[in-house]
Design an enzyme around this catalytic site. Structure first.
Site, mmCIF file in Angstrom:
data_model
loop_
_atom_site.group_PDB
_atom_site.id
_atom_site.type_symbol
_atom_site.label_atom_id
_atom_site.label_comp_id
_atom_site.label_asym_id
_atom_site.label_seq_id
_atom_site.Cartn_x
_atom_site.Cartn_y
_atom_site.Cartn_z
ATOM 1 N N ASP A 138 9.851 108.019 50.157
ATOM 2 C CA ASP A 138 9.971 106.906 49.205
ATOM 3 C C ASP A 138 8.627 106.189 49.020
ATOM 4 O O ASP A 138 8.449 105.419 48.077
ATOM 5 C CB ASP A 138 10.961 105.864 49.755
ATOM 6 C CG ASP A 138 12.307 105.888 49.052
ATOM 7 O OD1 ASP A 138 12.337 106.195 47.844
ATOM 8 O OD2 ASP A 138 13.308 105.577 49.711
ATOM 9 N N LYS A 152 20.804 112.356 43.836
ATOM 10 C CA LYS A 152 19.666 112.879 44.612
ATOM 11 C C LYS A 152 20.080 114.143 45.373
ATOM 12 O O LYS A 152 19.387 115.159 45.357
ATOM 13 C CB LYS A 152 19.151 111.794 45.580
ATOM 14 C CG LYS A 152 18.424 110.655 44.860
ATOM 15 C CD LYS A 152 18.137 109.442 45.731
ATOM 16 C CE LYS A 152 17.526 108.334 44.884
ATOM 17 N NZ LYS A 152 17.274 107.067 45.594
ATOM 18 N N GLN A 181 18.617 104.460 51.395
ATOM 19 C CA GLN A 181 18.904 103.860 50.089
ATOM 20 C C GLN A 181 18.958 102.329 50.220
ATOM 21 O O GLN A 181 19.618 101.791 51.105
ATOM 22 C CB GLN A 181 20.239 104.407 49.536
ATOM 23 C CG GLN A 181 20.539 103.999 48.115
ATOM 24 C CD GLN A 181 19.574 104.581 47.079
ATOM 25 O OE1 GLN A 181 18.996 105.646 47.267
ATOM 26 N NE2 GLN A 181 19.398 103.880 45.976
HETATM 27 N N1 GUN Z 1 17.144 101.560 45.517
HETATM 28 C C1 GUN Z 1 16.770 101.508 44.206
HETATM 29 N N2 GUN Z 1 15.744 102.375 43.974
HETATM 30 C C2 GUN Z 1 15.484 102.976 45.152
HETATM 31 C C3 GUN Z 1 14.533 103.973 45.543
HETATM 32 O O1 GUN Z 1 13.712 104.472 44.760
HETATM 33 N N3 GUN Z 1 14.576 104.328 46.857
HETATM 34 C C4 GUN Z 1 15.450 103.782 47.744
HETATM 35 N N4 GUN Z 1 15.389 104.186 49.011
HETATM 36 N N5 GUN Z 1 16.339 102.849 47.403
HETATM 37 C C5 GUN Z 1 16.349 102.463 46.118
#
Ligand code: GUN
Length: 282
Positions: free
Chosen positions: A120, A53, A97
């Site tokens: 998100d 990311k 995350q």
């Molecule tokens: N863990 C797995 N997929 C995601 C996501 O799309 N966003 C976040 N914040 N954590 C994750």
């Protein structure tokens, strides 16, 4: 029949190309979109995703800040960090995350994020808006799946979409988005008793269980579209399913790149939204 392989990286690159132009316009207005990513503990998969990311943020010329916290951080300390990021003018999007360590309540942390920075789309305010078909931030993986289907001109309206998995991150929100696109949606999960019978009725199958190789050719109707959200391992037995499906996403290179593209899109959107609100107030 051998399925066409859906190229998530190519679609991602097209989206990022458009975003680059939007970034230029924002920069001319004196705004650099900024994303803060919070990671707790040392889950290797989470570290990998966060690294990807941040890399894309940098490639796009976005401002990014990673906050790596040890697994013994308290919930109060984490909430305090979120509040600090909510106030930070250089930050337009905040991503925590998941998963978080067991002693921290995920809902408490997600609810602490300013809904206008919730790139998100996990905050209850944004989830509520998604439910009524008026989402501002679409959750990244579900939005990426819909974007892939549309990119390949796949018919969604009137089709039977079977979603396997009911997580808040993928299964539930992608079901709502498919419904919004007028699919007939069936949701399956770990307690579904006749999984193969139901999944094999799907024109579109979304596999988002986190159980490697759960779905084989016996689950797939000939000609169905199969979207595999498994990561890092696929939920679908790719080699055999590609012989019956019409389209299939690979792992890696299918849904994963789209999740990141949608995160970048939401961060740009958050920055644009801030400018609009500021302009209205002035
Ligand atoms: N863990 C797995 N997929 C995601 C996501 O799309 N966003 C976040 N914040 N954590 C994750």
């Amino acid at each position: 029949m051998t399925a066409k392989i859906i190229d998530g990286k190519a679609v991602r690159d097209e989206i990022l190309c458009q975003l680059k132009n939007e970034m230029e316009t924002l920069k001319q207005q004196g705004v650099t979109p900024g994303l803060a990513v919070v990671i707790v503990g040392d889950n290797p998969a989470s570290k990998l995703y966060v690294g990807m990311k941040i890399k894309k943020c940098k490639e796009l010329g976005m401002h990014s800040a990673v906050h790596e916290k040890s697994a013994d951080i308290t919930q109060e300390e984490l909430v305090a960090l979120i509040h600090q990021l909510n106030e930070d003018e250089n930050i337009h999007g905040i991503l925590v995350q998941l998963p978080l360590p067991a002693h921290i309540q995920e809902e408490a942390i997600i609810s602490a994020i300013d809904a206008k920075k919730d790139v998100d789309g996990f905050h209850p305010y944004n989830v509520g808006n998604l439910m009524i078909g008026d989402a501002y931030f679409l959750p990244c993986t579900p939005a990426g799946i819909i974007a892939l289907l549309k990119h390949y001109n796949m018919e969604i309206a009137g089709k039977h979409a079977v979603v396997v998995g009911r997580s808040n991150i993928v299964g539930k929100p992608v079901s709502l988005l498919l419904l919004e696109e007028h699919a007939t949606v069936t949701m399956c999960h770990s307690k579904t008793s006749n999984l193969a019978e139901i999944v094999s009725q799907g024109d579109i199958v979304i596999a988002a269980t986190g159980r490697p190789d759960l779905l084989g050719k016996e689950h797939i109707k000939p000609g169905a579209v199969v979207i595999d959200v498994g990561s890092p391992k696929s939920d679908v037995k790719f080699e055999e399913v590609k012989e019956v499906a019409s389209y299939i996403t690979p792992v890696p290179g299918g849904v994963g790149p789209m999740t990141i593209a949608m995160l970048m899109k939401n961060t740009v959107l958050a920055a644009k939204q801030r400018i609009e609100n500021t302009t209205i107030q002035v």
